[in-house]
Design a protein around this motif. Structure first.
Motif, PDB file in Angstrom:
ATOM      1  N   HIS A  51      44.400  10.275  23.415  1.00 14.39           N
ATOM      2  CA  HIS A  51      44.040  11.566  22.838  1.00 14.39           C
ATOM      3  C   HIS A  51      45.144  12.607  22.996  1.00 14.39           C
ATOM      4  CE1 HIS A  51      40.089   9.792  22.610  1.00 14.39           C
ATOM      5  NE2 HIS A  51      40.112   9.566  23.910  1.00 14.39           N
ATOM      6  N   ASP A  56      44.981  16.857  14.678  1.00 17.46           N
ATOM      7  CA  ASP A  56      43.914  17.258  13.765  1.00 17.46           C
ATOM      8  C   ASP A  56      42.650  17.669  14.514  1.00 17.46           C
ATOM      9  OD1 ASP A  56      43.704  14.627  14.588  1.00 17.46           O
ATOM     10  OD2 ASP A  56      42.577  14.014  12.809  1.00 17.46           O
ATOM     11  N   ARG A  57      42.473  17.232  15.747  1.00 16.13           N
ATOM     12  CA  ARG A  57      41.293  17.597  16.535  1.00 16.13           C
ATOM     13  C   ARG A  57      41.591  18.678  17.566  1.00 16.13           C
ATOM     14  NH1 ARG A  57      38.774  12.244  18.824  1.00 16.13           N
ATOM     15  NH2 ARG A  57      37.621  13.851  19.926  1.00 16.13           N
ATOM     16  N   MET A  58      42.761  19.304  17.468  1.00 18.20           N
ATOM     17  CA  MET A  58      43.149  20.336  18.416  1.00 18.20           C
ATOM     18  C   MET A  58      42.328  21.605  18.200  1.00 18.20           C
ATOM     19  SD  MET A  58      46.817  22.279  18.694  1.00 18.20           S
ATOM     20  CE  MET A  58      47.731  20.792  18.807  1.00 18.20           C
ATOM     21  N   LYS A  59      41.924  22.228  19.294  1.00 18.29           N
ATOM     22  CA  LYS A  59      41.219  23.503  19.189  1.00 18.29           C
ATOM     23  C   LYS A  59      42.218  24.584  18.824  1.00 18.29           C
ATOM     24  CE  LYS A  59      37.868  22.261  22.708  1.00 18.29           C
ATOM     25  NZ  LYS A  59      37.350  22.571  24.040  1.00 18.29           N
ATOM     26  N   HIS A  60      41.842  25.476  17.926  1.00 23.68           N
ATOM     27  CA  HIS A  60      42.678  26.587  17.465  1.00 23.68           C
ATOM     28  C   HIS A  60      44.015  26.075  16.921  1.00 23.68           C
ATOM     29  CE1 HIS A  60      39.733  29.073  19.459  1.00 23.68           C
ATOM     30  NE2 HIS A  60      39.992  28.464  20.616  1.00 23.68           N
ATOM     31  N   GLN A  61      43.934  25.039  16.089  1.00 26.05           N
ATOM     32  CA  GLN A  61      45.139  24.383  15.579  1.00 26.05           C
ATOM     33  C   GLN A  61      45.994  25.333  14.751  1.00 26.05           C
ATOM     34  OE1 GLN A  61      44.439  21.365  12.697  1.00 26.05           O
ATOM     35  NE2 GLN A  61      46.526  20.602  12.729  1.00 26.05           N
ATOM     36  N   LYS A  64      47.824  27.858  17.067  1.00 28.20           N
ATOM     37  CA  LYS A  64      48.850  27.241  17.908  1.00 28.20           C
ATOM     38  C   LYS A  64      50.048  26.771  17.090  1.00 28.20           C
ATOM     39  CE  LYS A  64      45.705  25.721  21.537  1.00 28.20           C
ATOM     40  NZ  LYS A  64      45.092  24.558  22.186  1.00 28.20           N
TER      41      LYS A  64
END
Length: 94
Positions: A51, A56-61, A64
């Motif tokens: 992980h 694509d699954r990052m918070k606040h992509q 950031k």
């Protein structure tokens, strides 16, 4: 003189034969170090490697990535500008 040349050629022939036998050409690398044993590394790989790069699954992509790209761009512009201004200041005749 002929004897010296004969001895020298014999020595060169012997040394070249021993060198050619000892030299091995090829790709060489060190072996992979295993993290085994009782040292607390029971996992074969890094614990979160599955992980780690899920962008694509990052918070606040959006935030950031925007901050990262803007920061890298600003550093890429600021450092050369600073270098040019500093160089021009050094060479100016004041």
């Amino acid at each position: 003189m002929a004897m010296v040349n004969a001895v020298r050629s014999k020595m060169m022939k012997l040394s070249s034969e021993t060198v050619s036998k000892s030299v091995v050409r090829g790709i060489h690398s060190t072996s992979l170090k295993r993290m085994g044993g009782g040292h607390g590394h029971d996992e074969p790989f890094y614990l979160h490697s599955k992980h780690m790069y899920n962008l694509d699954r990052m918070k606040h992509q959006a935030l950031k990535m925007t901050l990262g790209v803007a920061g890298a761009f600003s550093i890429g512009v600021a450092i050369p500008l600073f270098a040019v201004f500093h160089q021009q200041k050094k060479t100016s005749s004041a």
